[in-house]
Scaffold this motif. Sequence first.
Motif, PDB file in Angstrom:
ATOM      1  N   ILE A 100      29.248 -97.399  -5.283  1.00 38.92           N
ATOM      2  CA  ILE A 100      30.601 -98.053  -5.167  1.00 38.92           C
ATOM      3  C   ILE A 100      31.482 -98.053  -3.734  1.00 38.92           C
ATOM      4  CG2 ILE A 100      32.859 -98.459  -6.393  1.00 38.92           C
ATOM      5  CD1 ILE A 100      31.572 -97.057  -9.013  1.00 38.92           C
ATOM      6  N   ARG A 140      37.754 -90.480  -5.455  1.00 42.49           N
ATOM      7  CA  ARG A 140      38.346 -91.490  -5.897  1.00 42.49           C
ATOM      8  C   ARG A 140      39.757 -91.809  -4.827  1.00 42.49           C
ATOM      9  NH1 ARG A 140      40.194 -91.253 -11.920  1.00 42.49           N
ATOM     10  NH2 ARG A 140      40.885 -89.081 -11.214  1.00 42.49           N
ATOM     11  N   ALA A 154      33.540 -99.542 -11.668  1.00 43.29           N
ATOM     12  CA  ALA A 154      33.944-100.404 -10.831  1.00 43.29           C
ATOM     13  C   ALA A 154      35.439-101.289 -11.249  1.00 43.29           C
ATOM     14  CB  ALA A 154      32.801-101.297 -10.137  1.00 43.29           C
ATOM     15  N   THR A 211      35.262 -99.551  -1.676  1.00 38.29           N
ATOM     16  CA  THR A 211      36.618-100.032  -1.764  1.00 38.29           C
ATOM     17  C   THR A 211      36.797-101.120  -0.967  1.00 38.29           C
ATOM     18  OG1 THR A 211      37.207 -97.800  -2.504  1.00 38.29           O
ATOM     19  CG2 THR A 211      38.770 -99.649  -1.524  1.00 38.29           C
ATOM     20  N   ARG A 221      40.666-102.624  -4.569  1.00 36.18           N
ATOM     21  CA  ARG A 221      39.901-102.598  -5.831  1.00 36.18           C
ATOM     22  C   ARG A 221      38.317-102.100  -5.262  1.00 36.18           C
ATOM     23  NH1 ARG A 221      36.501-107.044  -7.281  1.00 36.18           N
ATOM     24  NH2 ARG A 221      35.887-108.551  -5.441  1.00 36.18           N
ATOM     25  N   SER A 222      37.800-101.635  -6.376  1.00 36.70           N
ATOM     26  CA  SER A 222      36.357-101.150  -6.251  1.00 36.70           C
ATOM     27  C   SER A 222      35.390-102.325  -6.457  1.00 36.70           C
ATOM     28  CB  SER A 222      35.842-100.079  -7.457  1.00 36.70           C
ATOM     29  OG  SER A 222      36.926 -98.946  -7.536  1.00 36.70           O
ATOM     30  N   THR A 256      40.695 -96.483  -6.933  1.00 40.37           N
ATOM     31  CA  THR A 256      39.346 -97.150  -6.532  1.00 40.37           C
ATOM     32  C   THR A 256      38.210 -95.965  -6.213  1.00 40.37           C
ATOM     33  OG1 THR A 256      39.885 -97.026  -4.067  1.00 40.37           O
ATOM     34  CG2 THR A 256      40.339 -98.928  -5.402  1.00 40.37           C
ATOM     35  N   TYR A 257      36.880 -96.451  -6.185  1.00 40.00           N
ATOM     36  CA  TYR A 257      35.764 -95.304  -6.075  1.00 40.00           C
ATOM     37  C   TYR A 257      35.304 -95.376  -4.691  1.00 40.00           C
ATOM     38  CZ  TYR A 257      35.628 -93.685 -11.010  1.00 40.00           C
ATOM     39  OH  TYR A 257      36.097 -92.992 -11.992  1.00 40.00           O
TER      40      TYR A 257
END
Length: 491
Positions: free
Chosen positions: A321, A469, A307, A323, A50-51, A313-314
């Motif tokens: 941001i 990404r 986010a 990950t 997830r970010s 995810t970024y």
Amino acid sequence: MMRKMLLAGIVISMVAISSCDEDTGNIGKSLTDTADLFTIVTDTFKVTSRSIVADRILSRSSYCYLGRIKDPETSAYITGDYMTQFSTLENNSDNVFYDKDNIISKDGGEIAADSCGLSIVVNSYTGDSLAAMKLTAFELDQPVEEGKNYYTDFDPEKEGYIRKDGLRQKLVYSIISLQLSDSIRNKYKTTSSQYYTIWIPLKKTYKDKEGKEYNNYGTYLMRKYFEHPEYYKNSYSFIHNICPGFYIKTTDGLGLMSEIVDTRLVTYYSIKQNDKELHVSTEFHGTEEVLQTTRILNNQEVIDELAEEEEWTYLKTPAGIFTEVTLPVDDIKKGHEQDTLASAKIVFHKMNDKNKLSSQLLKDPTYLLMIQKDSLYSFFENHHIPNNISSYIATLSTKYNSYTYTNISGLINLMYRNKQEGGANYTTEHPNWNKVVLIPVKTTLTSTSSTGTATISAVNNEMSITSTRLVGGTKNPREPVVISIIYNKTK
């Protein structure tokens, strides 16, 4: 899960053949016996990601950043300001300025500078080199002290470091000015064609804290030197007695972010030597030897919204941001507690869907650091480098459009061991025990003269503008991110 059972005879043969034992009498027996001891088992496990918002990062880098640019991916603005101090050579106070008797530049019968200014050396830039930008150089009232960690949210102006009645110089600038002729413009470039210089003149009348006036800041530096040469004996003395430093703030303009490799405080004056008049200069440099901080302003609302996206995810810098990845440590070790974890490979694929403008302005991170989440700040504060046990570096493969960590088995074993030794409440007390964070970084390489090999000697947060990404996210609609495991299974 996918599982294969393979004999390990080939692997053991290679190990045995490379042995340095000169006794060959038992080679056949040792090969047969060792090969029968274990088999190789492979498996794969899903990984979740997830970010997470990186609201601030440690402001330690070889470079400072200045300017304001619009993120074409989000339409949010990113602003960079920086503070720099200046260094002097250790125990070189006898050679800072030329001998007083040789200086012919005068004002009111006393030695004086012909001119003075801040020379900002630009290593590279993102955006439009013709964009008109505005800055203000603020004289500091006191030094920003060493011995502390300064993050990208540190604001010298808000924290009261700006001298209220001190020197303030405004400037409109661009990296390349079309108002200048080619011959004049080339003078603003250094000997290397990739460098450009922003010149901030400090030619106004200057009044020091004691109320004494000088025709410009350079004259102040010169006269103070001849009054108190001991103040110039080292950087600490210079910073605390003469020049605490300057804060360079972006005040207007859009479309340019400059990466600053050096800021020089330059004083020009004239001397007479061997019956010739010479124009000379004395420079004080703002480099890694003294404290430098960069302040980054992001649109936090936009960062928070990105986010929260769940289908990928970024990775966005600076201070944007990261990950977060949760590793399935328990699943990997289940049923293999007595087996050797020989390899754990994980690949993060990049989504290559940027538009043309985004790809021009938002470069992909080159280096990606993997560290345990609980080490997010301490890793950089303690000047750690990747050890291939608890931290790893992956490099972007443009061929495969991915970042690959070839073997993080040491990290899996470390996490599992910590949990086993931590007691019944370990996972409650350490909720991030099996989590890592992927962070874009810049690395410093040091070459060994004897072997010619280069090793990583320093790792800092990536402060330039990058964005990409990754395949993943809590609602990933694509092929799952997996970790590929190889066990040496004891028979």
